[in-house]
Design an enzyme around this catalytic site. Structure first.
Site, short mmCIF file in Angstrom:
data_model
loop_
_atom_site.label_atom_id
_atom_site.label_comp_id
_atom_site.label_asym_id
_atom_site.label_seq_id
_atom_site.Cartn_x
_atom_site.Cartn_y
_atom_site.Cartn_z
N ARG A 1 2.63 -31.86 -18.92
CA ARG A 1 2.55 -32.86 -17.84
C ARG A 1 3.89 -32.97 -17.10
O ARG A 1 3.92 -33.18 -15.90
CB ARG A 1 2.13 -34.21 -18.41
CG ARG A 1 0.72 -34.18 -19.00
CD ARG A 1 0.37 -35.51 -19.64
NE ARG A 1 -0.97 -35.50 -20.21
CZ ARG A 1 -1.25 -35.30 -21.50
NH1 ARG A 1 -0.27 -35.07 -22.35
NH2 ARG A 1 -2.49 -35.32 -21.93
N ARG B 1 -8.73 -41.48 -27.49
CA ARG B 1 -8.94 -40.23 -28.24
C ARG B 1 -8.67 -40.45 -29.72
O ARG B 1 -9.39 -39.96 -30.59
CB ARG B 1 -8.00 -39.13 -27.69
CG ARG B 1 -8.46 -38.60 -26.34
CD ARG B 1 -7.47 -37.60 -25.73
NE ARG B 1 -8.04 -37.00 -24.53
CZ ARG B 1 -7.33 -36.58 -23.48
NH1 ARG B 1 -6.01 -36.69 -23.50
NH2 ARG B 1 -7.92 -36.06 -22.44
N ASP C 1 -8.08 -39.09 0.86
CA ASP C 1 -7.58 -37.81 0.35
C ASP C 1 -6.96 -37.07 1.53
O ASP C 1 -7.39 -37.25 2.68
CB ASP C 1 -8.72 -36.98 -0.25
CG ASP C 1 -8.22 -35.87 -1.17
OD1 ASP C 1 -8.36 -36.00 -2.41
OD2 ASP C 1 -7.68 -34.86 -0.65
N TYR D 1 -5.21 -44.55 5.69
CA TYR D 1 -4.32 -45.56 5.10
C TYR D 1 -4.48 -46.94 5.72
O TYR D 1 -4.21 -47.94 5.06
CB TYR D 1 -2.88 -45.05 5.13
CG TYR D 1 -2.65 -43.99 4.06
CD1 TYR D 1 -2.49 -44.35 2.73
CD2 TYR D 1 -2.68 -42.64 4.38
CE1 TYR D 1 -2.33 -43.40 1.74
CE2 TYR D 1 -2.52 -41.67 3.40
CZ TYR D 1 -2.35 -42.06 2.08
OH TYR D 1 -2.20 -41.12 1.09
N ASP E 1 4.05 -41.61 -16.63
CA ASP E 1 5.14 -42.58 -16.85
C ASP E 1 6.23 -42.41 -15.79
O ASP E 1 6.77 -43.39 -15.28
CB ASP E 1 5.74 -42.40 -18.25
CG ASP E 1 4.69 -42.56 -19.32
OD1 ASP E 1 4.24 -43.69 -19.55
OD2 ASP E 1 4.27 -41.54 -19.91
N GLN F 1 -2.58 -30.35 -14.13
CA GLN F 1 -2.03 -29.36 -15.06
C GLN F 1 -2.86 -28.08 -15.02
O GLN F 1 -4.09 -28.14 -14.97
CB GLN F 1 -2.13 -29.88 -16.50
CG GLN F 1 -1.08 -30.84 -16.93
CD GLN F 1 -1.46 -31.44 -18.28
OE1 GLN F 1 -2.11 -32.48 -18.34
NE2 GLN F 1 -1.06 -30.79 -19.35
N HIS G 1 2.92 -40.62 -22.12
CA HIS G 1 1.62 -39.96 -22.09
C HIS G 1 1.93 -38.46 -21.99
O HIS G 1 2.09 -37.91 -20.91
CB HIS G 1 0.80 -40.43 -20.87
CG HIS G 1 -0.43 -39.60 -20.62
ND1 HIS G 1 -1.43 -39.45 -21.53
CD2 HIS G 1 -0.81 -38.85 -19.55
CE1 HIS G 1 -2.38 -38.66 -21.03
NE2 HIS G 1 -2.01 -38.28 -19.84
N HIS H 1 -8.66 -49.88 -34.99
CA HIS H 1 -7.67 -50.59 -34.17
C HIS H 1 -6.29 -50.03 -34.42
O HIS H 1 -5.71 -50.24 -35.49
CB HIS H 1 -7.72 -52.10 -34.47
CG HIS H 1 -9.05 -52.68 -34.16
ND1 HIS H 1 -9.49 -52.92 -32.88
CD2 HIS H 1 -10.08 -53.01 -34.97
CE1 HIS H 1 -10.71 -53.38 -32.91
NE2 HIS H 1 -11.10 -53.45 -34.16
N ASP I 1 -5.11 -41.70 -24.47
CA ASP I 1 -4.71 -41.11 -25.75
C ASP I 1 -5.17 -42.02 -26.91
O ASP I 1 -5.60 -41.54 -27.97
CB ASP I 1 -3.18 -40.95 -25.81
CG ASP I 1 -2.63 -40.43 -24.49
OD1 ASP I 1 -2.12 -39.31 -24.45
OD2 ASP I 1 -2.74 -41.17 -23.48
#
Ligand code: NAD
Length: 322
Positions: free
Chosen positions: A90, A153, A37, A67, A125, A84, A177, A170, A150
């Site tokens: 987003r 959810r 971080d 790193y 994305d 957010q 997103h 399913h 999603d």
């Protein structure tokens, strides 16, 4: 250098990164987890807190690193960046997080060009596409968490409504997103029984307005949780664990992750959440699942929205040379 499948790194140790580390620790998929971080003290604090739980789990090496410690990791999970705020979408985060990713990817390619990158930071994305372009990694090794959360959810809320285990539902959320995502109801089943048949036999109302109500609850879930507690992190950490497990165990699991789409559904040169086969090498196949006319139109609108953003950021995501 062949990466070590027992070593992973998490860059960004905020709500999502730290909860993901906890989830992966409990799952015992790795023997080494490095936490990175910009705020090293935060990463060190998280590592210490996690380590104090190890006597209840099993030995593994969890530490705050830099790193150089990326060397040899098979998976690098990116959760760093700005989250957010209440009321923010987003896509509002694009500029700030592209800047963060430019510096992070520069550091990654200095020390590890063999790992799979798993992007979680929003807008996921766009940042998956940006990571692909900035890093020059092969497309199968740059994966975004896409609509895995999603979809979880959707399964949960539909399962609650139908009175069944959410694992028996399913279906997928696909697309961005974000606000333009869509639910693929046309091929939804409850344990193999088409949703419409299941609803008829159980006397459930599964008309358009009910399905829209469930979809809206999925789409607005993050806004509501952020309004209530400031961030979402438990379910995304479980989603990341699911993707990571598919990779580490070479499961060939179908998950709606975000990756480079080249020709599927008429889409090209874009990263978007589409059901794909995920295993040890990353994305093995993107699937063309059947969509009805309305779903196909919604997917193309969702892709168009992402494409417009990509066009604006193109100059900021040229390949990094080190
Ligand atoms: P957070 O603010 O709690 O944590 C972000 C962390 O990134 C902080 O610890 C910060 O110090 C670190 N950071 C910032 N710049 C950095 C840099 N240049 N290098 C290294 N570390 C850096 O935020 P959060 O709640 O953990 O959310 C993280 C991201 O995950 C957000 O973009 C959020 O929108 C996203 N998210 C995605 C999903 C999904 O489904 N993909 C779900 C939930 C949250």
């Amino acid at each position: 250098m062949t990466p070590d499948i027992r070593k992973c790194a998490i860059i960004g140790c905020g709500n999502v990164g730290a909860t993901t580390a906890y989830t992966l620790m409990i799952e015992q998929l790795f023997s080494e987890i490095v936490l990175i971080d910009i705020n090293w003290k935060k990463a060190a604090g998280e590592a210490a807190d996690l380590n104090h739980g190890l006597p209840f789990i099993s030995p593994m090496n969890i530490y705050a690193g830099d790193y150089t410690d990326l060397t040899g990791a098979s998976l690098i999970i990116l959760t760093a960046g700005v989250g957010q705020k209440p009321g923010q979408s987003r896509t509002d985060l694009v500029r700030a997080n592209i800047g963060v990713f430019r510096s992070i990817i520069r550091n990654i390619i200095r020390y590890n060009t063999d790992a799979i990158l798993l992007i979680v930071t929003n807008p996921v994305d766009i940042l998956t596409y940006a990571s692909l372009k900035l890093s020059g990694f092969p497309p199968e090794r740059v994966i975004g968490s896409g609509t895995v959360l999603d979809t979880a959810r959707l399964k949960y809320l539909a399962g609650e409504y139908l009175g069944v285990d959410s694992r028996n539902v399913h279906t997928f959320i696909i697309g961005e997103h974000g606000d333009s995502e869509l639910a693929v109801w046309s091929s939804a089943t409850v344990s193999g029984i088409p949703l419409t048949d299941f609803c008829k036999l159980s006397y459930f109302d599964c008309g358009i307005s009910k399905l829209k109500e469930i979809y809206n609850s999925v789409k607005n879930a993050a806004y509501e949780i952020i309004e209530a507690k400031g961030a979402t992190y438990y379910a995304i950490a479980e989603s990341v664990k699911r993707i990571v497990t598919a990779i580490v165990r070479d499961e060939d699991t179908i998950l709606p992750v975000s990756s480079l789409i080249s020709g599927h559904y008429g889409l090209k040169d874009i990263c978007i959440g589409i059901p794909s086969v995920v295993g040890r090498s990353g994305i093995k196949r993107v699937l063309d699942i059947p969509l009805d006319t309305s779903e196909a139109e919604q997917l193309s609108e969702s892709a168009m929205k992402l494409k417009n953003i990509i066009t604006q950021i193109e100059p900021d995501i040229l390949p990094i040379r080190v």
